[in-house]
Write an enzyme that holds these catalytic residues in place. Structure first.
Site, PDB file in Angstrom:
ATOM      1  N   ASP A   1      54.983  40.935  34.559  1.00 47.37           N
ATOM      2  CA  ASP A   1      55.448  39.510  34.585  1.00 47.37           C
ATOM      3  C   ASP A   1      56.754  39.636  35.499  1.00 47.37           C
ATOM      4  O   ASP A   1      57.619  40.442  35.065  1.00 47.37           O
ATOM      5  CB  ASP A   1      55.703  38.762  33.120  1.00 47.37           C
ATOM      6  CG  ASP A   1      56.144  37.367  33.421  1.00 47.37           C
ATOM      7  OD1 ASP A   1      55.401  36.741  32.894  1.00 47.37           O
ATOM      8  OD2 ASP A   1      57.309  37.025  34.037  1.00 47.37           O
TER       9      ASP A   1
ATOM     10  N   HIS B   1      45.778  33.172  32.204  1.00 45.83           N
ATOM     11  CA  HIS B   1      46.407  34.351  31.990  1.00 45.83           C
ATOM     12  C   HIS B   1      46.679  34.473  30.545  1.00 45.83           C
ATOM     13  O   HIS B   1      46.998  33.671  29.885  1.00 45.83           O
ATOM     14  CB  HIS B   1      47.652  34.530  33.082  1.00 45.83           C
ATOM     15  CG  HIS B   1      48.735  33.327  32.868  1.00 45.83           C
ATOM     16  ND1 HIS B   1      48.548  32.370  33.380  1.00 45.83           N
ATOM     17  CD2 HIS B   1      49.796  33.369  32.086  1.00 45.83           C
ATOM     18  CE1 HIS B   1      49.396  31.446  33.118  1.00 45.83           C
ATOM     19  NE2 HIS B   1      50.407  32.197  32.194  1.00 45.83           N
TER      20      HIS B   1
ATOM     21  N   HIS C   1      49.376  36.670  28.289  1.00 45.47           N
ATOM     22  CA  HIS C   1      50.555  37.527  28.176  1.00 45.47           C
ATOM     23  C   HIS C   1      50.310  38.616  27.233  1.00 45.47           C
ATOM     24  O   HIS C   1      49.860  38.243  26.321  1.00 45.47           O
ATOM     25  CB  HIS C   1      51.572  36.590  27.681  1.00 45.47           C
ATOM     26  CG  HIS C   1      52.127  35.409  28.583  1.00 45.47           C
ATOM     27  ND1 HIS C   1      53.005  35.747  29.506  1.00 45.47           N
ATOM     28  CD2 HIS C   1      51.502  34.148  28.729  1.00 45.47           C
ATOM     29  CE1 HIS C   1      53.380  34.291  30.042  1.00 45.47           C
ATOM     30  NE2 HIS C   1      52.370  33.592  29.762  1.00 45.47           N
TER      31      HIS C   1
HETATM   32  P1  AMP Z   1      52.778  30.605  31.864  1.00 44.95           P
HETATM   33  O1  AMP Z   1      54.420  29.900  31.468  1.00 44.95           O
HETATM   34  O2  AMP Z   1      52.244  30.881  30.478  1.00 44.95           O
HETATM   35  O3  AMP Z   1      51.939  29.707  32.838  1.00 44.95           O
HETATM   36  O4  AMP Z   1      53.197  32.097  32.284  1.00 44.95           O
HETATM   37  C1  AMP Z   1      53.619  32.124  33.773  1.00 44.95           C
HETATM   38  C2  AMP Z   1      54.027  33.445  33.958  1.00 44.95           C
HETATM   39  O5  AMP Z   1      54.026  34.062  35.270  1.00 44.95           O
HETATM   40  C3  AMP Z   1      55.471  33.490  33.462  1.00 44.95           C
HETATM   41  O6  AMP Z   1      56.067  34.384  32.878  1.00 44.95           O
HETATM   42  C4  AMP Z   1      56.345  33.743  34.920  1.00 44.95           C
HETATM   43  O7  AMP Z   1      57.599  34.586  34.753  1.00 44.95           O
HETATM   44  C5  AMP Z   1      55.130  34.651  35.586  1.00 44.95           C
HETATM   45  N1  AMP Z   1      55.127  34.694  37.076  1.00 44.95           N
HETATM   46  C6  AMP Z   1      55.337  33.721  37.780  1.00 44.95           C
HETATM   47  N2  AMP Z   1      55.017  33.990  39.365  1.00 44.95           N
HETATM   48  C7  AMP Z   1      54.756  35.324  39.190  1.00 44.95           C
HETATM   49  C8  AMP Z   1      54.805  36.379  40.117  1.00 44.95           C
HETATM   50  N3  AMP Z   1      54.571  36.327  41.271  1.00 44.95           N
HETATM   51  N4  AMP Z   1      54.599  37.491  39.564  1.00 44.95           N
HETATM   52  C9  AMP Z   1      54.479  37.925  38.300  1.00 44.95           C
HETATM   53  N5  AMP Z   1      54.553  37.067  37.229  1.00 44.95           N
HETATM   54  C10 AMP Z   1      55.010  35.712  37.739  1.00 44.95           C
END
Ligand code: AMP
Ligand code: ZN
Length: 110
Positions: free
Chosen positions: A30, A96, A98
């Site tokens: 992340d 996704h 986590h």
């Molecule tokens: P959610 O809030 O459950 O939709 O999680 C989205 C996650 O994606 C967040 O923890 C962000 O930090 C992560 N995120 C967004 N863009 C990227 C990226 N380009 N590479 C890695 N993680 C990302």
């Protein structure tokens, strides 16, 4: 899907710190880690959220990928989170999971 950041990561159109890949999934660090280990496991196929996931092969592949990632990293204690919908904290609308680990995690989450 066009303009989906996680589709672009899955297709290697934009860079990520890939930690695992198989036929159906990829896992990467992340960008804004909330714990010492914070990995996202995504299907290569686009589903906007868990609500849209209608393919049992992908369901199975995602959980197998979580097991493979944690085994690879030697992690036996971790939290898995799927945020579904804005009010639940979903910000990227490509399904996704986590994986969070490496510090004590509070319950209930905020
Ligand atoms: P959610 O809030 O459950 O939709 O999680 C989205 C996650 O994606 C967040 O923890 C962000 O930090 C992560 N995120 C967004 N863009 C990227 C990226 N380009 N590479 C890695 N993680 C990302
Ligand atoms: Zn996508």
């Amino acid at each position: 899907m066009e303009n989906c950041i996680f589709c672009k990561i899955a297709n290697k159109e934009i860079p990520s710190t890939l930690v695992y890949e198989d036929d159906a999934t990829v896992a990467f660090n992340d960008l804004n880690p909330q714990a010492p280990v914070h990995i996202l496991v995504i299907p290569k196929k686009h589903f906007a959220s868990l609500n849209e996931l209608n393919d049992k092969n992908t369901m199975s592949a995602l959980f197998t990928a979580v097991q493979n990632v944690t085994k690879k990293l030697g992690i036996t204690e971790y939290r898995t989170v799927i945020n579904t919908g804005e009010s639940a904290g979903q910000t990227v609308f490509h399904l996704h999971i986590h994986i969070l680990a490496g510090r004590p995690l509070l319950w209930p989450p905020g």
